[in-house]
Design a protein around this motif. Structure first.
Motif, PDB file in Angstrom:
ATOM      1  N   TRP A 181       0.890  -1.063  -0.043  1.00  0.00           N
ATOM      2  CA  TRP A 181      -0.042   0.118  -0.018  1.00  0.00           C
ATOM      3  C   TRP A 181       0.910   1.252   0.064  1.00  0.00           C
ATOM      4  O   TRP A 181       1.802   1.156   0.571  1.00  0.00           O
ATOM      5  N   TYR A 182       0.480   2.209  -0.481  1.00  0.00           N
ATOM      6  CA  TYR A 182       1.054   3.598  -0.753  1.00  0.00           C
ATOM      7  C   TYR A 182       0.517   4.413   0.612  1.00  0.00           C
ATOM      8  O   TYR A 182       1.305   5.108   1.108  1.00  0.00           O
ATOM      9  N   PHE A 183      -0.665   4.121   0.996  1.00  0.00           N
ATOM     10  CA  PHE A 183      -0.939   4.755   2.429  1.00  0.00           C
ATOM     11  C   PHE A 183      -1.673   3.490   3.323  1.00  0.00           C
ATOM     12  O   PHE A 183      -1.944   2.703   2.978  1.00  0.00           O
ATOM     13  N   THR A 184      -1.505   4.044   4.386  1.00  0.00           N
ATOM     14  CA  THR A 184      -1.888   3.213   5.646  1.00  0.00           C
ATOM     15  C   THR A 184      -2.777   3.778   6.631  1.00  0.00           C
ATOM     16  O   THR A 184      -3.112   4.851   6.530  1.00  0.00           O
ATOM     17  N   SER A 185      -3.355   3.003   7.415  1.00  0.00           N
ATOM     18  CA  SER A 185      -4.382   3.492   8.429  1.00  0.00           C
ATOM     19  C   SER A 185      -3.490   4.244   9.452  1.00  0.00           C
ATOM     20  O   SER A 185      -2.722   3.847   9.922  1.00  0.00           O
ATOM     21  N   ASN A 186      -4.123   5.153  10.141  1.00  0.00           N
ATOM     22  CA  ASN A 186      -3.788   5.847  11.156  1.00  0.00           C
ATOM     23  C   ASN A 186      -4.569   6.561  12.161  1.00  0.00           C
ATOM     24  O   ASN A 186      -5.306   7.343  11.886  1.00  0.00           O
ATOM     25  N   ARG A 187      -4.680   5.667  13.295  1.00  0.00           N
ATOM     26  CA  ARG A 187      -5.812   6.183  14.210  1.00  0.00           C
ATOM     27  C   ARG A 187      -7.170   6.097  13.863  1.00  0.00           C
ATOM     28  O   ARG A 187      -8.102   6.925  13.997  1.00  0.00           O
ATOM     29  N   GLY A 188      -7.206   5.001  13.061  1.00  0.00           N
ATOM     30  CA  GLY A 188      -8.720   4.768  12.460  1.00  0.00           C
ATOM     31  C   GLY A 188      -9.377   5.661  11.457  1.00  0.00           C
ATOM     32  O   GLY A 188     -10.344   5.835  11.227  1.00  0.00           O
ATOM     33  N   GLY A 234      -9.295  10.305  -2.036  1.00  0.00           N
ATOM     34  CA  GLY A 234      -9.418  10.020  -0.524  1.00  0.00           C
ATOM     35  C   GLY A 234      -8.247  10.067   0.177  1.00  0.00           C
ATOM     36  O   GLY A 234      -8.376  10.140   1.473  1.00  0.00           O
ATOM     37  N   ALA A 235      -6.902  10.350  -0.270  1.00  0.00           N
ATOM     38  CA  ALA A 235      -5.543  10.458   0.291  1.00  0.00           C
ATOM     39  C   ALA A 235      -4.872  11.659  -0.040  1.00  0.00           C
ATOM     40  O   ALA A 235      -4.473  12.182   0.585  1.00  0.00           O
ATOM     41  N   ALA A 236      -4.623  12.032  -1.474  1.00  0.00           N
ATOM     42  CA  ALA A 236      -3.491  12.749  -1.761  1.00  0.00           C
ATOM     43  C   ALA A 236      -4.043  13.348  -3.341  1.00  0.00           C
ATOM     44  O   ALA A 236      -4.435  12.647  -4.071  1.00  0.00           O
ATOM     45  N   PHE A 237      -3.732  14.506  -3.563  1.00  0.00           N
ATOM     46  CA  PHE A 237      -4.008  15.366  -4.853  1.00  0.00           C
ATOM     47  C   PHE A 237      -2.774  16.038  -5.050  1.00  0.00           C
ATOM     48  O   PHE A 237      -2.414  16.917  -4.235  1.00  0.00           O
ATOM     49  N   LEU A 238      -2.064  15.755  -6.238  1.00  0.00           N
ATOM     50  CA  LEU A 238      -0.824  16.523  -6.637  1.00  0.00           C
ATOM     51  C   LEU A 238      -0.952  17.188  -7.816  1.00  0.00           C
ATOM     52  O   LEU A 238      -1.656  16.399  -9.003  1.00  0.00           O
ATOM     53  N   LEU A 286      -1.100  14.023  10.050  1.00  0.00           N
ATOM     54  CA  LEU A 286       0.285  13.862   9.171  1.00  0.00           C
ATOM     55  C   LEU A 286       1.485  14.467   9.709  1.00  0.00           C
ATOM     56  O   LEU A 286       2.512  14.562   9.028  1.00  0.00           O
ATOM     57  N   SER A 287       1.251  15.005  10.947  1.00  0.00           N
ATOM     58  CA  SER A 287       2.501  15.713  11.647  1.00  0.00           C
ATOM     59  C   SER A 287       3.678  14.790  11.553  1.00  0.00           C
ATOM     60  O   SER A 287       4.598  15.637  11.758  1.00  0.00           O
ATOM     61  N   ASP A 288       3.800  13.581  11.718  1.00  0.00           N
ATOM     62  CA  ASP A 288       4.903  12.817  11.570  1.00  0.00           C
ATOM     63  C   ASP A 288       5.493  12.385  10.360  1.00  0.00           C
ATOM     64  O   ASP A 288       6.267  11.646  10.223  1.00  0.00           O
ATOM     65  N   ARG A 342      -7.106   4.420   5.051  1.00  0.00           N
ATOM     66  CA  ARG A 342      -5.907   4.486   4.309  1.00  0.00           C
ATOM     67  C   ARG A 342      -5.611   5.939   3.770  1.00  0.00           C
ATOM     68  O   ARG A 342      -5.806   6.292   2.599  1.00  0.00           O
ATOM     69  N   GLN A 343      -4.980   6.808   4.987  1.00  0.00           N
ATOM     70  CA  GLN A 343      -4.787   8.151   4.181  1.00  0.00           C
ATOM     71  C   GLN A 343      -3.273   8.619   4.657  1.00  0.00           C
ATOM     72  O   GLN A 343      -2.967   9.681   4.238  1.00  0.00           O
ATOM     73  N   HIS A 344      -2.796   7.942   5.736  1.00  0.00           N
ATOM     74  CA  HIS A 344      -1.576   8.074   6.096  1.00  0.00           C
ATOM     75  C   HIS A 344      -0.393   7.412   5.073  1.00  0.00           C
ATOM     76  O   HIS A 344      -0.293   6.486   5.058  1.00  0.00           O
ATOM     77  N   PRO A 345       0.489   8.514   4.667  1.00  0.00           N
ATOM     78  CA  PRO A 345       1.459   8.041   3.614  1.00  0.00           C
ATOM     79  C   PRO A 345       2.430   6.978   4.341  1.00  0.00           C
ATOM     80  O   PRO A 345       2.871   7.141   5.376  1.00  0.00           O
TER      81      PRO A 345
END
Length: 437
Positions: free
Chosen positions: A308-315, A352-356, A401-403, A318-321
């Motif tokens: 996966w390019y994105f994972t789960s983070n605190r529920g 739902g995760a990123a737009f560049l 995404l602070s980390d 899949r939005q966390h890179p």
């Protein structure tokens, strides 16, 4: 009336009942100028089907070379047996047979126009759209060997744009059609896989797509639009598309497409599962493409290797890179983009995760709501808007995404090419941060 300027005649025709071009036909006998203007409208967009009567009317209407020059868009509908009249086993071979015969007969008809286009530099080719009906039941399978009855369709030089609206047309059939149109400039192709298909079938469709893109003659291609959906079943692990050498053939094939000498636009819509290999560049190459102006990528959040390019983070879903997979993709992307001197607009969407999004100097494009937070004092610089979306925040108010930060190598590559980077984290209405790097 033949001495009246065409602008005046066009104004007269605009006052007539022209909601349907067919109602203008009686006025074509008024004078030659009227005939020219009315036929230019009447014969610009034509819809036919594969019935004997429709094909005969089409041949009669365009028996004149003058009328053939007026055609701009031809929509060809192939009526296939309805599913309620055929069992699944009977349905597919019959679809294959009828589709192949229909396309062959249309190309044979258009082949008669070849000399007209080959010997006149002033004539403009027209657009061809092939629409099987009902669309969702067409599934051409090369194992049925139906296309081999006509291994080579008659050549067609009067078409420079072809659009296929059938999402279940097997890729190898596209290759067969394109062999008859070596000078095609615009290809729009829709091929989707659905979760109900067996894994082996989905793998074969993807491999066939890669093969067509790798070996097909696209040297004249200027615009390539592909629509592909590759959903992952909720109750299964992501499929693995890499070969025994760890390579993804589809990503490598699209890398070749990016380097075509005449390609101006690449539009990949739906959900493509791709690896950083799509942006492979040879060490020492100063340029990837001198022609590409617009690129759009709609990507899946999974990789061809089944990660996966994105994972789960605190529920949050899949939005966390995921640095191990996303960072190499972003760096490869940046290294390729800065080697495309003609590029005006680039967009890459992970839904739902990123737009560049990249804007070249002087490019004026409408911004999404998220981009409106940035006020550009001037448009005369290269700029990126990188938006990583969120649905929630930490208890202390920090973005989830602070980390994670953009890879340092990506920032170095883009800034080294005088690209400005605007980074946004979070969702509007929930809370977000933005900064210029």
């Amino acid at each position: 009336m033949d001495k009246i300027p065409l602008e005046v005649l066009r104004e007269i025709l605009s006052r007539l009942d022209s909601r349907h071009d067919g109602r203008l036909a009686p006025y074509a006998t008024v004078c030659r100028a009227f005939q020219f203007l009315i036929e230019a409208r009447t014969f610009a967009k034509i819809k036919i089907d594969h019935s004997a009567e429709s094909m005969k009317r089409f041949e009669a209407a365009f028996a004149s070379k003058r009328r053939r020059c007026l055609l701009r868009t031809l929509t060809f509908t192939i009526h296939l047996p309805d599913r309620y009249n055929w069992s699944v086993r009977q349905l597919r071979p019959e679809h294959d047979r009828r589709y192949t015969i229909a396309v062959n007969e249309l190309f044979a008809q258009l082949h008669k126009w070849t000399n007209l286009w080959d010997h006149s530099a002033n004539l403009k080719p027209f657009n061809l759209s092939i629409s099987p009906m009902p669309v969702r039941f067409v599934a051409i399978n090369p194992t049925d060997v139906k296309v081999n009855k006509h291994p080579n369709f008659p050549s067609v030089t009067c078409v420079d744009k072809i659009k296929n609206t059938c999402q279940q047309l097997y890729p190898r059939v596209i290759s067969t059609i394109l062999k008859a149109q070596p000078s095609i400039k615009h290809l729009s192709w829709k091929i989707d896989t659905i979760t109900s298909l067996p894994d082996t079938t989905r793998l074969n469709i993807r491999a066939s797509t890669a093969s067509v893109l790798s070996v097909g003659d696209f040297s004249s291609l200027e615009v390539l639009q592909l629509h592909h959906m590759d959903p992952v079943p909720f109750d299964q692990d992501p499929p693995k598309y890499i070969n025994s050498h760890g390579k993804d053939r589809l990503s490598l094939a699209l890398n070749q497409i990016l380097k075509l000498p005449n390609l101006k636009e690449l539009d990949l819509r739906g959900a493509f599962t791709l690896s950083p290999e799509i942006f492979n560049i040879n060490e020492g190459d100063d340029v990837v493409s001198n022609s590409l102006q617009n690129i759009r990528l709609d990507l899946s959040r999974m990789t061809p290797a089944g990660e996966w390019y994105f994972t789960s983070n605190r529920g949050s879903g899949r939005q966390h890179p995921k640095s191990a997979t996303l960072d190499p993709f972003l760096v490869a992307l940046a290294r390729a983009i800065v080697r495309m001197p003609a590029l005006k607009l680039f967009s890459c969407l992970f839904p739902g995760a990123a737009f560049l999004r990249y804007y070249a100097p002087g490019t004026r494009e409408p911004c999404r709501a998220a981009e409106s937070t940035f006020v550009f004092s001037t448009l005369e610089f290269s700029r990126w808007v990188m938006h990583f979306e969120m649905t929630a925040r930490c208890k202390d108010g920090r973005p989830l995404l602070s980390d994670w930060n953009l890879p340092p190598e990506l920032v170095e590559v883009l800034k080294g090419a005088d690209h400005r980077i605007f980074l946004m984290r979070g969702c509007l209405g929930v809370g977000s941060t933005s900064e210029e790097l």
